[in-house]
Design a protein around this motif. Sequence first.
Motif, PDB file in Angstrom:
ATOM      1  N   ARG A 218       0.510   6.857  -6.751  1.00  0.00           N
ATOM      2  CA  ARG A 218      -0.658   7.720  -7.005  1.00  0.00           C
ATOM      3  C   ARG A 218      -0.278   9.187  -6.850  1.00  0.00           C
ATOM      4  O   ARG A 218      -0.779  10.049  -7.556  1.00  0.00           O
TER       5      ARG A 218
ATOM      6  N   ALA B 279       0.455   4.097  -2.872  1.00  0.00           N
ATOM      7  CA  ALA B 279       0.118   5.479  -2.505  1.00  0.00           C
ATOM      8  C   ALA B 279       1.150   6.453  -3.075  1.00  0.00           C
ATOM      9  O   ALA B 279       0.815   7.528  -3.582  1.00  0.00           O
TER      10      ALA B 279
ATOM     11  N   ASP C 221       0.821  -1.216   0.000  1.00  0.00           N
ATOM     12  CA  ASP C 221       0.000   0.000   0.000  1.00  0.00           C
ATOM     13  C   ASP C 221       0.855   1.266   0.000  1.00  0.00           C
ATOM     14  O   ASP C 221       0.506   2.261  -0.633  1.00  0.00           O
TER      15      ASP C 221
END
Length: 459
Positions: free
Chosen positions: A278, A275, A271
């Motif tokens: 992104r 992140a 994750d």
Amino acid sequence: MRTGGRALVGVVALFGAAWLFAQGRPAAMAFEGARVIDGSGGPVVENAVLLIQDGRVAAFGARGSVTLPPGVVRVDVSGKSIMPAMINVHAHMGYEAYTTWGAHNHTAENLLDHLRREAFYGVAVAASVGSSPTAMSLQFQRDQAAGKFPPGARYLFMPGMAPPNGGPDHILREATNELHVVNEVTTPDAARAAVKRMADQQIGHLKLWFDDRNGTYPKLTPEVLDAIVAEAHARKIMVHSHAIRLADQKAVVAAGTDVLVHMVQREPLDDEYLALLRQKRPYWATVIGLGDPVEVCNKDPFFEEALPPSVVAKIRAAMERAPLVPSCGPLPGTAAARETQMAHNFPQMIKAGVKLVLATDTGIHPGHTFGSGEHVELARWVQLGLSPADAIVAATKTPAELMGLADLGTLALGKRASFIVLDANPLEDIRNTRRIAEVYLDGLKFDRDAVRAKWRTLK
Ligand SMILES: [Zn+2]
């Protein structure tokens, strides 16, 4: 026409007179009846007219919507598909000569051979990344821009940066060491000085390696990595970073890498990384295909015709499964796990918003051919879940944006008329990009037969 002096006469003598005659292109050509995929990702135009004037796209639309100028040469391409010529942002050119490999092959003539191979397969621009000598590359670019060579893909290159004894894999490093190609840096000051020298030469991209190759190589320190990226960005240079492991990819993306090179193939993503992606949205050069079994094992002439028969025979007989070595031997026991992990990681990367760009790593190791690898990579993406339409954008518009090629990548008005005419629709099956009828570069039909004729003389 004028031949412009002795130097050009020499080049013509070297490459044959056919090129001279090809220069006499008609002022206007209309390609009528094809399905045109313009590279923008927008709607496909069926039964289109693509009007080319002076090597540029002058008009494009459905048949009947385009007024043709007097004297236009009309080309019936009914039933065919047209897409922009591709742009490959990552290869290693100059060292491959198919029966031998190494620094001794690195000449302008051999580089041109690689670029003509790229063009044969529908590639308009190809970048040699981190492994090409700077002075020679700049001279080659000047000569190519001045029209001194017969047509081929446009040559781009970028210098490489790594610690002493680091960087390229052991095979490529034999060649780059011999030509002293890689900028070897150990301190932030040395890194900044090297980047400044690149900026002084108007170089817009650099490549760095961030990899200890399982503890066998020295790796750039985080301080040097940061110094390279900061100095590059201050001088408007984009940074391409090689990183294979998850921790290394995180580090280079966090540092501000513009182009992430390679895919994490043997670890799950987490994750924290997604992140970060992104947030940063780097370009992504996957270079998956070079780790795959080679296509000559399938006896496909699309791949086989570019290689001397002796090399094809050697690849077919090779049972060894070392990394990058072309072989038709059985897959290693770890292959299935790699496949499962890639099928998991690839869509996650795309969903995180990375900007996919075509890249192949061709030339890094003997026995891989320039130009065909692009088609392998496209098919690989689609196999991993990308739509053919998105794969084409990632091979055309997005890499043009990345490399600052404002007049390439799509077939919009005013862009260079560099495109591929295909016998079948690549949106139905991405492998139809291999069914090439013709390639046009700057509105000029590329002489694919001449390239083939040269291949037939290979022993
Ligand atoms: Zn590479």
